[in-house]
Design an enzyme around this catalytic site. Structure first.
Site, PDB file in Angstrom:
ATOM      1  N   ASP A  67       0.873  -1.168   0.000  1.00 22.02           N
ATOM      2  CA  ASP A  67       0.000   0.000   0.000  1.00 22.02           C
ATOM      3  C   ASP A  67       0.914   1.224   0.000  1.00 22.02           C
ATOM      4  O   ASP A  67       1.668   1.447   0.959  1.00 22.02           O
ATOM      5  CB  ASP A  67      -0.882  -0.018   1.248  1.00 22.02           C
ATOM      6  CG  ASP A  67      -1.790   1.193   1.373  1.00 22.02           C
ATOM      7  OD1 ASP A  67      -1.624   2.161   0.598  1.00 22.02           O
ATOM      8  OD2 ASP A  67      -2.657   1.185   2.260  1.00 22.02           O
ATOM      9  N   VAL A  68       0.871   2.019  -1.065  1.00 24.20           N
ATOM     10  CA  VAL A  68       1.824   3.125  -1.195  1.00 24.20           C
ATOM     11  C   VAL A  68       1.464   4.336  -0.344  1.00 24.20           C
ATOM     12  O   VAL A  68       2.145   5.364  -0.407  1.00 24.20           O
ATOM     13  CB  VAL A  68       1.990   3.542  -2.676  1.00 24.20           C
ATOM     14  CG1 VAL A  68       2.664   2.453  -3.470  1.00 24.20           C
ATOM     15  CG2 VAL A  68       0.649   3.930  -3.289  1.00 24.20           C
ATOM     16  N   TYR A 160      -9.079  15.430  -6.684  1.00 22.78           N
ATOM     17  CA  TYR A 160      -8.169  14.841  -7.676  1.00 22.78           C
ATOM     18  C   TYR A 160      -7.413  15.937  -8.424  1.00 22.78           C
ATOM     19  O   TYR A 160      -6.201  15.844  -8.634  1.00 22.78           O
ATOM     20  CB  TYR A 160      -8.976  13.979  -8.639  1.00 22.78           C
ATOM     21  CG  TYR A 160      -8.165  13.257  -9.683  1.00 22.78           C
ATOM     22  CD1 TYR A 160      -7.430  12.126  -9.354  1.00 22.78           C
ATOM     23  CD2 TYR A 160      -8.154  13.686 -11.011  1.00 22.78           C
ATOM     24  CE1 TYR A 160      -6.694  11.441 -10.321  1.00 22.78           C
ATOM     25  CE2 TYR A 160      -7.435  13.015 -11.981  1.00 22.78           C
ATOM     26  CZ  TYR A 160      -6.700  11.891 -11.624  1.00 22.78           C
ATOM     27  OH  TYR A 160      -5.972  11.219 -12.587  1.00 22.78           O
ATOM     28  N   THR A 195      -6.993   2.765 -21.149  1.00 24.62           N
ATOM     29  CA  THR A 195      -6.514   1.654 -20.333  1.00 24.62           C
ATOM     30  C   THR A 195      -7.523   0.505 -20.386  1.00 24.62           C
ATOM     31  O   THR A 195      -8.615   0.644 -20.954  1.00 24.62           O
ATOM     32  CB  THR A 195      -6.339   2.092 -18.876  1.00 24.62           C
ATOM     33  OG1 THR A 195      -7.624   2.502 -18.366  1.00 24.62           O
ATOM     34  CG2 THR A 195      -5.359   3.263 -18.765  1.00 24.62           C
TER      35      THR A 195
END
Length: 254
Positions: A67-68, A160, A195
């Site tokens: 988990d970054v 965001y 993506t």
């Protein structure tokens, strides 16, 4: 077709967000250049698929589940990468992507913190884990992943946009601070990228409308972004730092 950057051969690259999408394509791209790659993500199965694809093609890669937003987990990743692959030369902090549209009046405090942690704090913590080693060695290339939503207002949620604008300043500030010590920091700010997630969730007619919004008449691909990452990591960009590259098909030009 990827461009060729022979100076990347033998380097060690860490790519967060490496299990899918842009991160996975970038991990494959570095490996194709002869770099040893540590792909970081939360989905073991998806990471294993990326690593298998790289190794089946003759590349060198390992997976690290983390988990970054957890600094202790990121330091474990650093130790794993260094022990299995060697000192880290390239860091692509690509995790994030919490841009789902939400009216600002409906954006809760909890969601605000979640998005900033996922997209901005994660990059800060990732860099903190790997930067000391780069500074000690006097070399390294760090690439952050911003977004067109951080360059101009968009349909993405406010948090965001703010997080990704913050990534641009994080990149510029760090570049100015640590450039004299031999480490470069640049950022990539993509627009609409096709993506796997987009392919699965965006109807074809909407994809066509989005493509028409870009002067080059198409949506971007993960390879478009990976190509930019290779360039920024390579000696071809040796005199570039503090830069944000707008990979937007002409939609954003400054």
């Amino acid at each position: 077709m990827l461009s060729d950057y022979p100076d990347l051969q033998g380097k060690t690259a860490v790519v967060t967000g490496g299990s899918r999408g842009i991160g996975a394509r970038t991990a494959r791209a570095f490996a194709a250049q002869g770099a040893a790659v540590c792909a970081v993500g939360r989905d073991q199965e998806a990471l294993d698929a990326v690593i298998a694809d790289i190794t089946d093609r003759g590349g060198t890669a390992v997976a690290a589940v983390a988990d970054v937003t957890d600094s202790a987990a990121l330091n474990r990743v650093r130790r794993q990468a260094e022990s299995q692959l060697g000192p880290v030369d390239i860091l692509a902090a690509f995790a994030g992507g919490q841009g789902h549209p939400t009216p600002s009046t409906e954006l809760t405090e909890q969601r605000w913190h979640e998005v900033l942690d996922s997209d901005l704090t994660s990059a800060f913590l990732t860099i903190q884990a790997f930067l000391p080693g780069m500074l000690e060695r006097g070399r390294g290339s760090i690439i952050t992943m911003s977004s067109a939503a951080g360059r101009q207002p968009s349909r993405a949620n406010l948090a965001y946009g703010v997080a990704n604008a913050g990534l641009v300043m994080l990149t510029r500030h760090l570049a100015a601070e640590i450039g004299p010590r031999g480490v470069r920091v640049n950022s990539i700010a993509p627009s609409s990228i096709r993506t796997e997630k987009v392919e699965a969730n965006m109807p074809a007619d909407i994809q066509q409308k989005v493509a028409a919004m870009h002067p080059l008449g198409r949506m971007g691909t993960t390879e478009d972004v990976a190509q930019t990452a290779l360039f920024l990591a390579s000696d071809a960009a040796a005199w570039l730092t503090g830069l944000t590259v707008d990979v937007t098909g002409g939609r954003i030009t400054n």
